[in-house]
Design a protein around this motif. Structure first.
Motif, PDB file in Angstrom:
ATOM      1  N   ALA A  29      46.770  44.063  52.139  1.00 56.68           N
ATOM      2  CA  ALA A  29      45.545  44.126  51.341  1.00 56.68           C
ATOM      3  C   ALA A  29      45.837  44.635  49.938  1.00 56.68           C
ATOM      4  O   ALA A  29      45.339  44.087  48.936  1.00 56.68           O
ATOM      5  CB  ALA A  29      44.514  45.025  52.032  1.00 56.68           C
ATOM      6  N   ALA A  30      46.679  45.671  49.828  1.00 52.87           N
ATOM      7  CA  ALA A  30      47.046  46.204  48.512  1.00 52.87           C
ATOM      8  C   ALA A  30      47.838  45.176  47.720  1.00 52.87           C
ATOM      9  O   ALA A  30      47.656  45.039  46.499  1.00 52.87           O
ATOM     10  CB  ALA A  30      47.861  47.486  48.674  1.00 52.87           C
ATOM     11  N   GLY A  31      48.704  44.428  48.395  1.00 50.67           N
ATOM     12  CA  GLY A  31      49.463  43.380  47.732  1.00 50.67           C
ATOM     13  C   GLY A  31      48.566  42.297  47.166  1.00 50.67           C
ATOM     14  O   GLY A  31      48.862  41.720  46.111  1.00 50.67           O
ATOM     15  N   THR A  32      47.460  42.021  47.860  1.00 50.22           N
ATOM     16  CA  THR A  32      46.494  41.037  47.361  1.00 50.22           C
ATOM     17  C   THR A  32      45.849  41.523  46.076  1.00 50.22           C
ATOM     18  O   THR A  32      45.739  40.777  45.093  1.00 50.22           O
ATOM     19  CB  THR A  32      45.410  40.775  48.429  1.00 50.22           C
ATOM     20  OG1 THR A  32      46.041  40.344  49.640  1.00 50.22           O
ATOM     21  CG2 THR A  32      44.431  39.703  47.967  1.00 50.22           C
ATOM     22  N   HIS A  33      45.416  42.796  46.060  1.00 48.48           N
ATOM     23  CA  HIS A  33      44.829  43.361  44.842  1.00 48.48           C
ATOM     24  C   HIS A  33      45.844  43.324  43.687  1.00 48.48           C
ATOM     25  O   HIS A  33      45.501  42.954  42.561  1.00 48.48           O
ATOM     26  CB  HIS A  33      44.399  44.809  45.090  1.00 48.48           C
ATOM     27  CG  HIS A  33      43.172  44.945  45.926  1.00 48.48           C
ATOM     28  ND1 HIS A  33      41.936  44.477  45.531  1.00 48.48           N
ATOM     29  CD2 HIS A  33      42.980  45.503  47.155  1.00 48.48           C
ATOM     30  CE1 HIS A  33      41.036  44.742  46.463  1.00 48.48           C
ATOM     31  NE2 HIS A  33      41.647  45.362  47.457  1.00 48.48           N
ATOM     32  N   LEU A  34      47.072  43.710  43.984  1.00 52.39           N
ATOM     33  CA  LEU A  34      48.101  43.774  42.948  1.00 52.39           C
ATOM     34  C   LEU A  34      48.371  42.381  42.379  1.00 52.39           C
ATOM     35  O   LEU A  34      48.472  42.198  41.157  1.00 52.39           O
ATOM     36  CB  LEU A  34      49.379  44.366  43.549  1.00 52.39           C
ATOM     37  CG  LEU A  34      50.417  44.938  42.582  1.00 52.39           C
ATOM     38  CD1 LEU A  34      49.829  46.069  41.748  1.00 52.39           C
ATOM     39  CD2 LEU A  34      51.631  45.439  43.371  1.00 52.39           C
ATOM     40  N   THR A  35      48.478  41.402  43.259  1.00 52.77           N
ATOM     41  CA  THR A  35      48.743  40.033  42.820  1.00 52.77           C
ATOM     42  C   THR A  35      47.623  39.503  41.946  1.00 52.77           C
ATOM     43  O   THR A  35      47.865  38.889  40.898  1.00 52.77           O
ATOM     44  CB  THR A  35      48.935  39.115  44.041  1.00 52.77           C
ATOM     45  OG1 THR A  35      50.034  39.593  44.827  1.00 52.77           O
ATOM     46  CG2 THR A  35      49.221  37.681  43.614  1.00 52.77           C
ATOM     47  N   HIS A  36      46.387  39.746  42.336  1.00 55.74           N
ATOM     48  CA  HIS A  36      45.257  39.236  41.554  1.00 55.74           C
ATOM     49  C   HIS A  36      45.162  39.915  40.195  1.00 55.74           C
ATOM     50  O   HIS A  36      44.745  39.281  39.220  1.00 55.74           O
ATOM     51  CB  HIS A  36      43.955  39.401  42.339  1.00 55.74           C
ATOM     52  CG  HIS A  36      43.715  38.275  43.291  1.00 55.74           C
ATOM     53  ND1 HIS A  36      43.259  37.047  42.885  1.00 55.74           N
ATOM     54  CD2 HIS A  36      43.913  38.180  44.635  1.00 55.74           C
ATOM     55  CE1 HIS A  36      43.164  36.243  43.928  1.00 55.74           C
ATOM     56  NE2 HIS A  36      43.558  36.914  45.008  1.00 55.74           N
ATOM     57  N   ARG A  37      45.533  41.172  40.127  1.00 51.92           N
ATOM     58  CA  ARG A  37      45.498  41.857  38.833  1.00 51.92           C
ATOM     59  C   ARG A  37      46.474  41.208  37.859  1.00 51.92           C
ATOM     60  O   ARG A  37      46.141  40.981  36.692  1.00 51.92           O
ATOM     61  CB  ARG A  37      45.832  43.336  39.006  1.00 51.92           C
ATOM     62  CG  ARG A  37      44.723  44.107  39.716  1.00 51.92           C
ATOM     63  CD  ARG A  37      44.963  45.597  39.706  1.00 51.92           C
ATOM     64  NE  ARG A  37      43.784  46.271  40.238  1.00 51.92           N
ATOM     65  CZ  ARG A  37      43.410  47.494  39.920  1.00 51.92           C
ATOM     66  NH1 ARG A  37      44.127  48.179  39.048  1.00 51.92           N
ATOM     67  NH2 ARG A  37      42.345  48.038  40.440  1.00 51.92           N
ATOM     68  N   PHE A  38      47.663  40.886  38.330  1.00 53.10           N
ATOM     69  CA  PHE A  38      48.647  40.275  37.440  1.00 53.10           C
ATOM     70  C   PHE A  38      48.390  38.786  37.256  1.00 53.10           C
ATOM     71  O   PHE A  38      48.733  38.221  36.212  1.00 53.10           O
ATOM     72  CB  PHE A  38      50.062  40.532  37.952  1.00 53.10           C
ATOM     73  CG  PHE A  38      50.530  41.926  37.671  1.00 53.10           C
ATOM     74  CD1 PHE A  38      50.931  42.285  36.390  1.00 53.10           C
ATOM     75  CD2 PHE A  38      50.534  42.902  38.658  1.00 53.10           C
ATOM     76  CE1 PHE A  38      51.355  43.581  36.105  1.00 53.10           C
ATOM     77  CE2 PHE A  38      50.947  44.195  38.384  1.00 53.10           C
ATOM     78  CZ  PHE A  38      51.357  44.536  37.104  1.00 53.10           C
ATOM     79  N   MET A  39      47.798  38.131  38.251  1.00 53.03           N
ATOM     80  CA  MET A  39      47.389  36.742  38.050  1.00 53.03           C
ATOM     81  C   MET A  39      46.341  36.665  36.948  1.00 53.03           C
ATOM     82  O   MET A  39      46.365  35.776  36.099  1.00 53.03           O
ATOM     83  CB  MET A  39      46.819  36.164  39.354  1.00 53.03           C
ATOM     84  CG  MET A  39      47.860  35.749  40.363  1.00 53.03           C
ATOM     85  SD  MET A  39      47.134  35.273  41.961  1.00 53.03           S
ATOM     86  CE  MET A  39      46.064  33.920  41.459  1.00 53.03           C
ATOM     87  N   GLY A  40      45.417  37.623  36.934  1.00 51.89           N
ATOM     88  CA  GLY A  40      44.391  37.669  35.891  1.00 51.89           C
ATOM     89  C   GLY A  40      44.999  37.919  34.530  1.00 51.89           C
ATOM     90  O   GLY A  40      44.625  37.291  33.540  1.00 51.89           O
ATOM     91  N   ASN A  41      45.975  38.824  34.466  1.00 52.62           N
ATOM     92  CA  ASN A  41      46.651  39.110  33.201  1.00 52.62           C
ATOM     93  C   ASN A  41      47.406  37.878  32.694  1.00 52.62           C
ATOM     94  O   ASN A  41      47.390  37.571  31.497  1.00 52.62           O
ATOM     95  CB  ASN A  41      47.631  40.270  33.358  1.00 52.62           C
ATOM     96  CG  ASN A  41      46.930  41.595  33.561  1.00 52.62           C
ATOM     97  OD1 ASN A  41      45.739  41.715  33.289  1.00 52.62           O
ATOM     98  ND2 ASN A  41      47.653  42.583  34.053  1.00 52.62           N
ATOM     99  N   SER A  42      48.055  37.158  33.618  1.00 55.39           N
ATOM    100  CA  SER A  42      48.813  35.964  33.227  1.00 55.39           C
ATOM    101  C   SER A  42      47.887  34.879  32.702  1.00 55.39           C
ATOM    102  O   SER A  42      48.173  34.211  31.730  1.00 55.39           O
ATOM    103  CB  SER A  42      49.617  35.443  34.422  1.00 55.39           C
ATOM    104  OG  SER A  42      50.534  36.407  34.861  1.00 55.39           O
ATOM    105  N   SER A  43      46.713  34.727  33.372  1.00 53.86           N
ATOM    106  CA  SER A  43      45.767  33.716  32.940  1.00 53.86           C
ATOM    107  C   SER A  43      45.223  34.052  31.551  1.00 53.86           C
ATOM    108  O   SER A  43      45.054  33.174  30.710  1.00 53.86           O
ATOM    109  CB  SER A  43      44.610  33.622  33.945  1.00 53.86           C
ATOM    110  OG  SER A  43      45.089  33.235  35.193  1.00 53.86           O
TER     111      SER A  43
END
Length: 236
Positions: free
Chosen positions: A215-229
């Motif tokens: 679950a924490a990995g999902t939050h972490l991934t989405h935070r950086f996916m948002g930054n990349s976008s």
């Protein structure tokens, strides 16, 4: 580390989510069943071996040896087995987190086919076994330090777990050719993996750690996916 703590706290708060609890109980059940099956196979294998040596005593020696070996092996193999089992239910955990916190991403995510889930799981297991075996000589060389061996395995599993726990979410939003281009920096992945590996060593918490980590990995991934976008949009 501070950047990882917020996703971990968010993951802990979502443990009461029925969708997450469902996956938790399923993954725990399968993990326990796998270890129970291995224990039974080990018991009968030892029983056969003892009988061949003429040392059978009604099963007591076999049961004792099987229990000791299973406990020792379980301490080393728990992370590998728990993570491999969790891979089969990873989509459900990631989906639960996304539906609650990232609804737009949840609508665009793709469910991984069983064959791809199985392939990812087998790759994860092979990496975990391979890297731990490579680290074994170093750990043996440092055994005289008292803590050196434990630190070696903790670092190795931090790297492995960090990758697996962030890949679970990333794979739902990328093509197979983009799988190695995870947006989460290595330092953040290692920090997440290190905390998760540490939790796995704590009684009871060790059972919850894979789900918390996913679950924490999902939050972490989405935070950086948002930054990349955002960065891509800024350069467009």
């Amino acid at each position: 580390m501070p950047f990882v703590m917020t996703p971990l706290l968010m993951a802990v708060r979502q443990l009461a989510d029925p969708a997450v609890l469902k996956v938790l109980f399923k993954s725990l059940g399968v993990t326990v069943a796998v270890f129970a099956a291995l224990g039974v196979v080990l018991f009968f294998g030892l029983r056969w071996g003892f009988s061949q040596w003429g040392a059978s005593d009604g099963g007591l020696a076999e049961a004792t040896a099987a229990a000791l070996i299973a406990l020792t092996a379980g301490w080393f193999l728990f992370r590998v087995v728990a993570l491999a089992v969790l891979q089969f239910f990873a989509d459900e955990i990631v989906a639960a987190v996304e539906e609650r916190h990232y609804p737009a991403a949840a609508r665009s995510a793709k469910k991984l086919p069983f064959r791809r889930d199985l392939r990812n799981s087998l790759r994860g297991v092979s990496r975990a076994v391979g890297y731990n075996l490579l680290a074994l000589p170093v750990a043996i060389a440092l055994i005289f330090t008292g803590i050196g061996s434990a630190l070696v395995f903790l670092l190795v599993n931090a790297v492995l777990l960090g990758r697996e726990l962030t890949d679970m979410a990333w794979f739902r939003h990328c093509t197979e050719t983009e799988q190695t281009n995870t947006p989460v920096p290595g330092s953040n992945r290692i920090a997440l993996g290190g905390v998760t590996a540490g939790l796995m060593l704590v009684p009871f918490l060790g059972l919850l750690a894979p789900v918390i980590g996913a679950a924490a990995g999902t939050h972490l991934t989405h935070r950086f996916m948002g930054n990349s976008s955002a960065k891509r949009d800024a350069h467009a």
